[in-house]
Write an enzyme that holds these catalytic residues in place. Structure first.
Site, PDB file in Angstrom:
ATOM      1  N   GLU A 262       0.860  -1.416  -0.125  1.00  0.00           N
ATOM      2  CA  GLU A 262      -0.055  -0.070  -0.048  1.00  0.00           C
ATOM      3  C   GLU A 262       0.887   1.188   0.259  1.00  0.00           C
ATOM      4  O   GLU A 262       0.422   2.288   0.771  1.00  0.00           O
ATOM      5  CB  GLU A 262      -0.921  -0.073   1.169  1.00  0.00           C
ATOM      6  CG  GLU A 262      -0.334   0.062   2.674  1.00  0.00           C
ATOM      7  CD  GLU A 262       0.378  -1.344   2.809  1.00  0.00           C
ATOM      8  OE1 GLU A 262       0.307  -2.191   2.532  1.00  0.00           O
ATOM      9  OE2 GLU A 262       0.397  -1.616   4.356  1.00  0.00           O
ATOM     10  N   ASN A 263       1.882   1.382  -0.853  1.00  0.00           N
ATOM     11  CA  ASN A 263       2.800   2.586  -0.981  1.00  0.00           C
ATOM     12  C   ASN A 263       1.971   3.732  -1.214  1.00  0.00           C
ATOM     13  O   ASN A 263       1.025   3.780  -2.311  1.00  0.00           O
ATOM     14  CB  ASN A 263       3.928   2.393  -1.853  1.00  0.00           C
ATOM     15  CG  ASN A 263       4.473   1.373  -1.343  1.00  0.00           C
ATOM     16  OD1 ASN A 263       5.151   0.497  -2.216  1.00  0.00           O
ATOM     17  ND2 ASN A 263       5.029   1.416  -0.314  1.00  0.00           N
ATOM     18  N   HIS A 286      -8.150  -4.207  -0.913  1.00  0.00           N
ATOM     19  CA  HIS A 286      -7.280  -4.293  -0.054  1.00  0.00           C
ATOM     20  C   HIS A 286      -6.264  -3.014   0.177  1.00  0.00           C
ATOM     21  O   HIS A 286      -6.073  -2.128   1.410  1.00  0.00           O
ATOM     22  CB  HIS A 286      -6.543  -5.479   0.353  1.00  0.00           C
ATOM     23  CG  HIS A 286      -5.723  -5.647   1.507  1.00  0.00           C
ATOM     24  ND1 HIS A 286      -6.265  -6.387   2.713  1.00  0.00           N
ATOM     25  CD2 HIS A 286      -4.553  -5.520   1.779  1.00  0.00           C
ATOM     26  CE1 HIS A 286      -5.145  -6.348   3.623  1.00  0.00           C
ATOM     27  NE2 HIS A 286      -4.141  -5.917   3.042  1.00  0.00           N
ATOM     28  N   GLU A 287      -5.551  -2.879  -0.627  1.00  0.00           N
ATOM     29  CA  GLU A 287      -4.291  -1.850  -0.594  1.00  0.00           C
ATOM     30  C   GLU A 287      -5.088  -0.415  -0.585  1.00  0.00           C
ATOM     31  O   GLU A 287      -4.444   0.603   0.112  1.00  0.00           O
ATOM     32  CB  GLU A 287      -3.529  -2.056  -1.883  1.00  0.00           C
ATOM     33  CG  GLU A 287      -2.651  -3.458  -2.128  1.00  0.00           C
ATOM     34  CD  GLU A 287      -2.336  -4.013  -0.799  1.00  0.00           C
ATOM     35  OE1 GLU A 287      -1.949  -3.242   0.003  1.00  0.00           O
ATOM     36  OE2 GLU A 287      -2.115  -5.360  -0.956  1.00  0.00           O
ATOM     37  N   HIS A 290      -6.268   0.379   2.800  1.00  0.00           N
ATOM     38  CA  HIS A 290      -5.095   0.661   3.505  1.00  0.00           C
ATOM     39  C   HIS A 290      -4.802   2.128   3.718  1.00  0.00           C
ATOM     40  O   HIS A 290      -4.296   2.825   4.638  1.00  0.00           O
ATOM     41  CB  HIS A 290      -3.713   0.123   3.205  1.00  0.00           C
ATOM     42  CG  HIS A 290      -3.403  -1.240   3.832  1.00  0.00           C
ATOM     43  ND1 HIS A 290      -3.369  -1.409   5.031  1.00  0.00           N
ATOM     44  CD2 HIS A 290      -2.929  -2.393   3.177  1.00  0.00           C
ATOM     45  CE1 HIS A 290      -2.966  -2.902   5.466  1.00  0.00           C
ATOM     46  NE2 HIS A 290      -2.507  -3.219   4.249  1.00  0.00           N
ATOM     47  N   GLU A 309      -3.411  -4.534   9.323  1.00  0.00           N
ATOM     48  CA  GLU A 309      -3.954  -5.875   8.600  1.00  0.00           C
ATOM     49  C   GLU A 309      -5.390  -6.131   9.014  1.00  0.00           C
ATOM     50  O   GLU A 309      -6.156  -6.462   7.931  1.00  0.00           O
ATOM     51  CB  GLU A 309      -2.940  -6.732   8.527  1.00  0.00           C
ATOM     52  CG  GLU A 309      -1.722  -6.166   7.943  1.00  0.00           C
ATOM     53  CD  GLU A 309      -1.780  -5.752   6.566  1.00  0.00           C
ATOM     54  OE1 GLU A 309      -2.712  -5.831   5.623  1.00  0.00           O
ATOM     55  OE2 GLU A 309      -0.796  -5.122   5.799  1.00  0.00           O
ATOM     56  N   ASP A 366       9.692 -10.164   9.644  1.00  0.00           N
ATOM     57  CA  ASP A 366       9.292 -11.210   8.609  1.00  0.00           C
ATOM     58  C   ASP A 366       8.989 -12.558   8.909  1.00  0.00           C
ATOM     59  O   ASP A 366       8.131 -13.033   8.129  1.00  0.00           O
ATOM     60  CB  ASP A 366      10.449 -11.003   7.515  1.00  0.00           C
ATOM     61  CG  ASP A 366      10.472  -9.657   6.820  1.00  0.00           C
ATOM     62  OD1 ASP A 366       9.390  -8.995   6.836  1.00  0.00           O
ATOM     63  OD2 ASP A 366      11.549  -9.235   6.456  1.00  0.00           O
ATOM     64  N   TYR A 374      -4.080 -10.593  10.008  1.00  0.00           N
ATOM     65  CA  TYR A 374      -5.340 -10.403   8.891  1.00  0.00           C
ATOM     66  C   TYR A 374      -6.441 -11.198   9.314  1.00  0.00           C
ATOM     67  O   TYR A 374      -7.565 -10.222   9.265  1.00  0.00           O
ATOM     68  CB  TYR A 374      -4.778 -11.199   7.560  1.00  0.00           C
ATOM     69  CG  TYR A 374      -3.388 -10.297   6.935  1.00  0.00           C
ATOM     70  CD1 TYR A 374      -3.684  -9.755   5.863  1.00  0.00           C
ATOM     71  CD2 TYR A 374      -2.228 -10.456   7.286  1.00  0.00           C
ATOM     72  CE1 TYR A 374      -2.764  -9.214   5.167  1.00  0.00           C
ATOM     73  CE2 TYR A 374      -1.357 -10.025   6.968  1.00  0.00           C
ATOM     74  CZ  TYR A 374      -1.389  -9.248   5.609  1.00  0.00           C
ATOM     75  OH  TYR A 374      -0.240  -8.486   4.830  1.00  0.00           O
ATOM     76  N   LYS A 545       3.388 -15.786  -1.136  1.00  0.00           N
ATOM     77  CA  LYS A 545       2.139 -16.564  -0.587  1.00  0.00           C
ATOM     78  C   LYS A 545       1.898 -17.892  -1.275  1.00  0.00           C
ATOM     79  O   LYS A 545       1.249 -18.898  -0.806  1.00  0.00           O
ATOM     80  CB  LYS A 545       1.027 -15.508  -1.015  1.00  0.00           C
ATOM     81  CG  LYS A 545      -0.366 -16.408  -0.812  1.00  0.00           C
ATOM     82  CD  LYS A 545      -1.222 -15.180  -0.940  1.00  0.00           C
ATOM     83  CE  LYS A 545      -2.627 -16.009  -0.780  1.00  0.00           C
ATOM     84  NZ  LYS A 545      -3.855 -15.126  -1.246  1.00  0.00           N
TER      85      LYS A 545
HETATM   86  N1  BES Z   1       1.148  -4.211   3.569  1.00  0.00           N
HETATM   87  C1  BES Z   1       1.084  -5.648   3.201  1.00  0.00           C
HETATM   88  C2  BES Z   1       2.044  -6.400   2.633  1.00  0.00           C
HETATM   89  C3  BES Z   1       3.198  -6.770   3.745  1.00  0.00           C
HETATM   90  C4  BES Z   1       3.000  -6.629   5.006  1.00  0.00           C
HETATM   91  C5  BES Z   1       4.482  -6.358   3.170  1.00  0.00           C
HETATM   92  C6  BES Z   1       3.803  -7.116   5.934  1.00  0.00           C
HETATM   93  C7  BES Z   1       5.584  -6.501   3.988  1.00  0.00           C
HETATM   94  C8  BES Z   1       5.422  -7.042   5.642  1.00  0.00           C
HETATM   95  C9  BES Z   1      -0.158  -5.543   2.121  1.00  0.00           C
HETATM   96  O1  BES Z   1      -1.114  -4.789   2.287  1.00  0.00           O
HETATM   97  C10 BES Z   1      -0.657  -7.018   2.181  1.00  0.00           C
HETATM   98  O2  BES Z   1      -1.441  -7.236   3.127  1.00  0.00           O
HETATM   99  N2  BES Z   1      -0.626  -7.681   1.012  1.00  0.00           N
HETATM  100  C11 BES Z   1      -1.402  -8.803   0.951  1.00  0.00           C
HETATM  101  C12 BES Z   1      -2.762  -8.846  -0.018  1.00  0.00           C
HETATM  102  C13 BES Z   1      -3.981  -8.938   0.897  1.00  0.00           C
HETATM  103  C14 BES Z   1      -5.189  -9.004  -0.158  1.00  0.00           C
HETATM  104  C15 BES Z   1      -4.160  -9.893   1.812  1.00  0.00           C
HETATM  105  C16 BES Z   1      -0.453  -9.927  -0.067  1.00  0.00           C
HETATM  106  O3  BES Z   1       0.527  -9.179  -0.525  1.00  0.00           O
HETATM  107  O4  BES Z   1      -0.862 -10.971  -0.353  1.00  0.00           O
HETATM  108 ZN    ZN Z   2      -2.612  -5.540   3.820  1.00  0.00          ZN
END
Ligand code: BES
Ligand code: ZN
Length: 592
Positions: A262-263, A286-287, A290, A309, A366, A374, A545
């Site tokens: 979500e930059n 989602h983004e 944010h 999240e 991480d 989430y 993922k």
């Molecule tokens: N902000 C997150 C991605 C993130 C979290 C990067 C923690 C680094 C550390 C982003 O908003 C996110 O949640 N992306 C998900 C998609 C979402 C629909 C659940 C993803 O990347 O799968």
């Molecule tokens: Zn997110």
């Protein structure tokens, strides 16, 4: 002296930086950024200033008057990196730090032309969340220390730079180079700093939204994300005015390790969302969400990550419900339920990571990342919503946004605000069990949908011989197929694999969620006809993922492990550092 974040040397008793002025040169031949980061203070500073750095070379530090600022780089700490302690002379308004990044900077990925769609030019992108901004620039790398910024970025003339900021024109450059200028007037936490450089083309989606991608991908991207303006309007109705002026997006090359990031003003997206039928645009919702839950109201530290999240998953599904109805939202909750169960299973020996309010001293954020903040987080928000009633809760959310706009807060601050606004609500839902207890509380909200139950029952009956008929399969949407696949056994006979693949034409799917779910089953079952497709995916796609569970599933059989080791050897140099680490940690647990 007060450090408030286990993942940062930020000290809230020291001077606070209020803005950054960056001059950065992007050097693709050496894979480094070099230049100056000028940190400007809230008020005339003085004394020690502790900054975060990781793998940075510090060349020199001066004040605005040109006086040298003594500095000392501390020893390397495995998670934090190295503290950069400046001794700022009294009265200084800013310090300019000349520095250079390392080719191994965890927050940057440098791609060769072969790793792009166009194959002609290199590509660079950043991913600063959770704590990688410090490998891109020296800073107070804690979400509490918000900054605005201006940047001048020098790149090869054929390439375009984009940032989590607004464009501010170009400056004159030496021949063969281009200088892009940016301005970010809204204060952001360091983890939302972002930069990407590549051969890029932009396409307007609406007056305030544009998508960027490589030329070969731009048409598909503009088509896939054509509904974005409608989503923004829907989100504004739910959560209040959109405060960031523009909502632009960038589709990255496939090694991007996340689905989306979500930059602000420039959401980063994986190209695996380009399914051709808009079936994966919930990641955009989602983004976008944010922009309120995360970017306006931000978690103070990674220990409060659920505030970002959990709230955003809830918000994403409210947008979905408003746009596509309660049935669509219920299916999304159903998909999330399965993700949550898998996350709880993965952390069954680390229950402390299944709390919402976590304690992460000595833990790399991480490594703590999972579906728990989430999906458990979103369920906690729904518990509050149901206990308050949707109407009152919607008013509460708007006042929450107003109260903490452009601030970064803790779970404790959130709870104090709930108690003040809706007295008794936290007790009613047993908030301590959600926040400080492991797993999912017994009384967690359920999402009922006859369709969801029917598809689940069909999948759970697989081993008893139950099968969807051809007519039903033909009517299923991508989401329904996904729910079905998620609930099938992770291991089946080779003939069952062949039957499933044939009936649903799985190996040919362009939808990566469906494809990945199929490959987990095929890999877990040692079904070799699908191995080529798995190899292709692992060679090209770096989205963690998919990559982590696919390596995990390949670990179940000897031929799978052989494929995994072979693919990893070939793919590792092209993976993002995070993806490489995730794959490696799965493979370390393979039986030898
Ligand atoms: N902000 C997150 C991605 C993130 C979290 C990067 C923690 C680094 C550390 C982003 O908003 C996110 O949640 N992306 C998900 C998609 C979402 C629909 C659940 C993803 O990347 O799968
Ligand atoms: Zn997110």
């Amino acid at each position: 002296m007060a450090r408030i974040d286990p993942h940062s040397y930020f000290d809230d008793s020291q001077s606070r930086t209020r803005s950054w002025r960056l001059k950065l040169h992007v050097d693709f031949s050496r894979k480094v950024l070099h230049g100056t980061a000028t940190l400007c203070f809230e008020s005339a500073a003085g004394g020690f200033l502790d900054l975060d750095t990781k793998a940075l070379t510090i060349i020199g530090v001066v004040t605005e008057a040109g006086a040298a600022v003594p500095f000392e780089l501390g020893p390397e700490e495995p998670i934090l990196g190295r503290r950069l302690r400046l001794r700022v002379p009294a009265g200084a308004k800013e310090v300019a730090i000349s520095y250079e990044t390392s080719p191994e900077a965890a927050g940057l990925q440098w791609l060769s032309p072969e790793q792009t769609e166009g194959k002609k030019h290199p590509f660079l992108f950043s991913q600063c969340q959770a704590i990688h901004a410090r490998s891109v620039l020296p800073c107070q790398d804690c979400a509490v220390a918000r900054v605005t910024y201006e940047a001048e970025v020098t790149v090869p003339a054929a390439l375009t730079a984009v940032m989590s900021a607004g464009p501010a024109g170009e400056a004159a450059a030496e021949s063969g180079r281009r200088i892009f200028k940016f301005r970010m007037p809204q204060p952001i936490p360091s983890y939302l700093f972002a930069l990407a450089v590549g051969e890029l083309e932009g396409r307007d989606l609406s007056p305030r939204s544009r998508v960027w991608a490589e030329p070969a991908t731009i048409a598909a991207a503009a088509q896939e994300f054509g509904e974005t303006e409608g989503m923004i309007q829907c989100a504004e109705a739910l959560f209040g005015p959109y405060d960031w002026e523009r909502f632009d997006m960038l589709v990255l090359p496939p090694s991007f390790p996340y689905g989306g990031m979500e930059n602000p003003r420039m959401t980063f997206l994986t190209p695996t969302l380009l399914a051709g039928d808009r079936s994966l645009v919930s990641v955009v919702a989602h983004e976008l969400a944010h922009s309120w839950t995360g970017n306006l109201v931000t978690n103070a530290t990674a220990e409060h990550f659920w505030l970002n999240e959990g709230f955003t998953v809830w918000a994403e599904r409210r947008i979905l419900k408003a746009l596509h109805g309660p049935e669509a939202a219920a299916l999304a909750w159903g998909i999330g339920q399965k993700d949550l169960e898998e996350a709880l299973e993965r952390f069954k020996d680390k229950p402390e990571l299944t709390l919402l309010r976590t304690h992460l001293e000595g833990v790399d954020p991480d490594d703590a990342f999972s579906g728990v903040p989430y999906e458990k987080g979103a369920r906690f928000v729904v518990a509050l919503e149901r206990a308050a009633g949707e109407e009152r809760f919607d008013l509460f959310v708007k006042s929450y946004m107003k109260r903490f706009r452009f601030q970064s807060i803790t779970t404790e601050q959130f709870c104090a605000f709930v108690e003040e606004s809706l007295p008794g609500l936290l007790a009613k839902v047993d908030a301590p069990a959600w926040l400080n207890g492991p797993g999912l509380p017994q009384a967690a909200p359920r999402f009922v949908s006859r369709n969801l139950e029917a598809i689940s029952a069909l999948a759970l009956g697989w081993n008893e011989g139950r099968r969807p008929d051809a007519g039903l399969i033909a009517r299923w949407t991508a989401t329904e197929i996904l729910i079905y696949l998620q609930r099938l056994p992770r291991e089946m006979s080779l003939s069952d694999c062949a039957e499933l693949d044939g009936a649903l034409r799985l190996s040919k799917r362009g939808n990566h969620e469906i494809l990945a779910q199929w490959l987990y089953i095929a890999a877990g079952s040692g079904y070799e006809p699908a191995f080529d497709r798995a190899r292709l995916l692992l060679l090209k796609v770096g989205r963690m993922k998919y990559v982590r569970p696919l390596y995990q599933a390949l670990g179940q059989t000897a031929p799978g492990r052989k494929l995994a080791r072979e693919v990893f050897a070939a793919a590792a140099p092209t993976y993002h550092a995070l993806t490489r680490r995730a794959a490696q940690s799965v493979m370390e647990k393979y039986p030898s």
